[in-house]
Design a protein around this motif. Structure first.
Motif, PDB file in Angstrom:
ATOM      1  N   TYR A   6       0.789  -1.226   0.000  1.00  0.00           N
ATOM      2  CA  TYR A   6       0.000   0.000   0.000  1.00  0.00           C
ATOM      3  C   TYR A   6       0.827   1.283   0.000  1.00  0.00           C
ATOM      4  O   TYR A   6       0.276   2.363  -0.206  1.00  0.00           O
ATOM      5  CB  TYR A   6      -0.927   0.025   1.215  1.00  0.00           C
ATOM      6  CG  TYR A   6      -1.868  -1.151   1.245  1.00  0.00           C
ATOM      7  CD1 TYR A   6      -2.942  -1.227   0.366  1.00  0.00           C
ATOM      8  CD2 TYR A   6      -1.676  -2.197   2.127  1.00  0.00           C
ATOM      9  CE1 TYR A   6      -3.806  -2.310   0.376  1.00  0.00           C
ATOM     10  CE2 TYR A   6      -2.531  -3.287   2.158  1.00  0.00           C
ATOM     11  CZ  TYR A   6      -3.592  -3.334   1.276  1.00  0.00           C
ATOM     12  OH  TYR A   6      -4.438  -4.414   1.288  1.00  0.00           O
ATOM     13  N   PHE A   7       2.135   1.174   0.241  1.00  0.00           N
ATOM     14  CA  PHE A   7       2.966   2.363   0.365  1.00  0.00           C
ATOM     15  C   PHE A   7       4.243   2.224  -0.459  1.00  0.00           C
ATOM     16  O   PHE A   7       4.729   1.123  -0.689  1.00  0.00           O
ATOM     17  CB  PHE A   7       3.379   2.590   1.826  1.00  0.00           C
ATOM     18  CG  PHE A   7       2.219   2.852   2.746  1.00  0.00           C
ATOM     19  CD1 PHE A   7       1.778   4.147   2.959  1.00  0.00           C
ATOM     20  CD2 PHE A   7       1.582   1.815   3.393  1.00  0.00           C
ATOM     21  CE1 PHE A   7       0.707   4.399   3.809  1.00  0.00           C
ATOM     22  CE2 PHE A   7       0.512   2.056   4.244  1.00  0.00           C
ATOM     23  CZ  PHE A   7       0.072   3.354   4.447  1.00  0.00           C
ATOM     24  N   PRO A  19      -0.618   5.333  -5.640  1.00  0.00           N
ATOM     25  CA  PRO A  19      -1.633   6.090  -6.379  1.00  0.00           C
ATOM     26  C   PRO A  19      -2.994   5.395  -6.452  1.00  0.00           C
ATOM     27  O   PRO A  19      -4.031   6.066  -6.420  1.00  0.00           O
ATOM     28  CB  PRO A  19      -1.024   6.239  -7.773  1.00  0.00           C
ATOM     29  CG  PRO A  19       0.452   6.176  -7.544  1.00  0.00           C
ATOM     30  CD  PRO A  19       0.625   5.205  -6.394  1.00  0.00           C
ATOM     31  N   GLU A  20      -3.029   4.089  -6.535  1.00  0.00           N
ATOM     32  CA  GLU A  20      -4.304   3.377  -6.612  1.00  0.00           C
ATOM     33  C   GLU A  20      -5.150   3.598  -5.360  1.00  0.00           C
ATOM     34  O   GLU A  20      -6.381   3.666  -5.431  1.00  0.00           O
ATOM     35  CB  GLU A  20      -4.074   1.877  -6.818  1.00  0.00           C
ATOM     36  CG  GLU A  20      -3.425   1.521  -8.136  1.00  0.00           C
ATOM     37  CD  GLU A  20      -1.909   1.646  -8.131  1.00  0.00           C
ATOM     38  OE1 GLU A  20      -1.296   1.473  -9.207  1.00  0.00           O
ATOM     39  OE2 GLU A  20      -1.314   1.941  -7.077  1.00  0.00           O
ATOM     40  N   ILE A  21      -4.506   3.707  -4.218  1.00  0.00           N
ATOM     41  CA  ILE A  21      -5.215   3.962  -2.972  1.00  0.00           C
ATOM     42  C   ILE A  21      -5.540   5.449  -2.854  1.00  0.00           C
ATOM     43  O   ILE A  21      -6.626   5.817  -2.404  1.00  0.00           O
ATOM     44  CB  ILE A  21      -4.395   3.486  -1.752  1.00  0.00           C
ATOM     45  CG1 ILE A  21      -4.096   1.994  -1.846  1.00  0.00           C
ATOM     46  CG2 ILE A  21      -5.096   3.832  -0.449  1.00  0.00           C
ATOM     47  CD1 ILE A  21      -5.317   1.107  -1.782  1.00  0.00           C
ATOM     48  N   GLN A  22      -4.625   6.317  -3.268  1.00  0.00           N
ATOM     49  CA  GLN A  22      -4.858   7.762  -3.202  1.00  0.00           C
ATOM     50  C   GLN A  22      -6.141   8.141  -3.941  1.00  0.00           C
ATOM     51  O   GLN A  22      -6.862   9.035  -3.518  1.00  0.00           O
ATOM     52  CB  GLN A  22      -3.688   8.535  -3.805  1.00  0.00           C
ATOM     53  CG  GLN A  22      -2.505   8.645  -2.902  1.00  0.00           C
ATOM     54  CD  GLN A  22      -1.394   9.461  -3.530  1.00  0.00           C
ATOM     55  OE1 GLN A  22      -1.400   9.771  -4.717  1.00  0.00           O
ATOM     56  NE2 GLN A  22      -0.402   9.792  -2.722  1.00  0.00           N
ATOM     57  N   GLN A  23      -6.436   7.473  -5.029  1.00  0.00           N
ATOM     58  CA  GLN A  23      -7.636   7.774  -5.801  1.00  0.00           C
ATOM     59  C   GLN A  23      -8.906   7.459  -5.026  1.00  0.00           C
ATOM     60  O   GLN A  23      -9.971   7.980  -5.333  1.00  0.00           O
ATOM     61  CB  GLN A  23      -7.626   7.006  -7.119  1.00  0.00           C
ATOM     62  CG  GLN A  23      -6.524   7.438  -8.050  1.00  0.00           C
ATOM     63  CD  GLN A  23      -6.426   6.551  -9.278  1.00  0.00           C
ATOM     64  OE1 GLN A  23      -7.206   5.631  -9.465  1.00  0.00           O
ATOM     65  NE2 GLN A  23      -5.445   6.831 -10.117  1.00  0.00           N
ATOM     66  N   LEU A  24      -8.818   6.606  -4.025  1.00  0.00           N
ATOM     67  CA  LEU A  24      -9.975   6.216  -3.227  1.00  0.00           C
ATOM     68  C   LEU A  24     -10.165   7.095  -2.003  1.00  0.00           C
ATOM     69  O   LEU A  24     -11.165   6.970  -1.299  1.00  0.00           O
ATOM     70  CB  LEU A  24      -9.820   4.759  -2.769  1.00  0.00           C
ATOM     71  CG  LEU A  24      -9.690   3.711  -3.870  1.00  0.00           C
ATOM     72  CD1 LEU A  24      -9.351   2.362  -3.266  1.00  0.00           C
ATOM     73  CD2 LEU A  24     -10.946   3.653  -4.717  1.00  0.00           C
ATOM     74  N   VAL A  25      -9.212   7.981  -1.733  1.00  0.00           N
ATOM     75  CA  VAL A  25      -9.209   8.772  -0.510  1.00  0.00           C
ATOM     76  C   VAL A  25      -9.557  10.222  -0.825  1.00  0.00           C
ATOM     77  O   VAL A  25      -9.090  10.777  -1.813  1.00  0.00           O
ATOM     78  CB  VAL A  25      -7.818   8.711   0.164  1.00  0.00           C
ATOM     79  CG1 VAL A  25      -7.752   9.620   1.380  1.00  0.00           C
ATOM     80  CG2 VAL A  25      -7.464   7.289   0.529  1.00  0.00           C
TER      81      VAL A  25
END
Length: 78
Positions: A6-7, A19-25
Motif C-alpha cells: 500500500y505504500f 496512487p491506486e489507494i490515493q484515488q480512493l481517498v
C-alpha cells in the motif's frame, strides 16, 4: 501483506500511499464546532476513517463529547 502493498518508500524512511489507494481517498476540512445544520453538515454517514490530530485539546469537555458523538455518527456502519 506487506507495507509495500500500500505504500512506497522514498528511500529516506518517508512512506507515501500508492496512487491506486490515493484515488480512493478524499481529505476534507470541517468545522467541528459550528457545522450543526443538516443542510451544510459534513458529518453524514459516509466516512470510513476520521483523524483529528491535536484538535480536541482546545475544546471544553462538553464540546469534546458533542464532537465525538457527531464523528461516530458520521462513520459508515459496515
Amino acid at each position: 501483506q506487506t507495507l509495500a502493498t500500500y505504500f512506497t518508500d522514498n528511500g529516506q524512511g518517508v512512506f507515501q500511499i500508492i496512487p491506486e489507494i490515493q484515488q480512493l481517498v478524499s481529505f476534507r476540512c470541517a468545522n467541528l464546532v459550528d457545522d450543526d445544520r443538516p443542510e451544510t453538515s459534513q458529518f453524514r454517514q459516509e466516512m470510513d476513517l476520521v483523524i483529528c490530530n491535536n484538535v480536541l485539546i482546545y475544546f471544553s469537555q462538553k464540546q469534546i463529547d458533542k464532537t465525538i458523538r457527531r464523528l461516530v455518527q458520521a462513520l459508515v456502519t459496515d
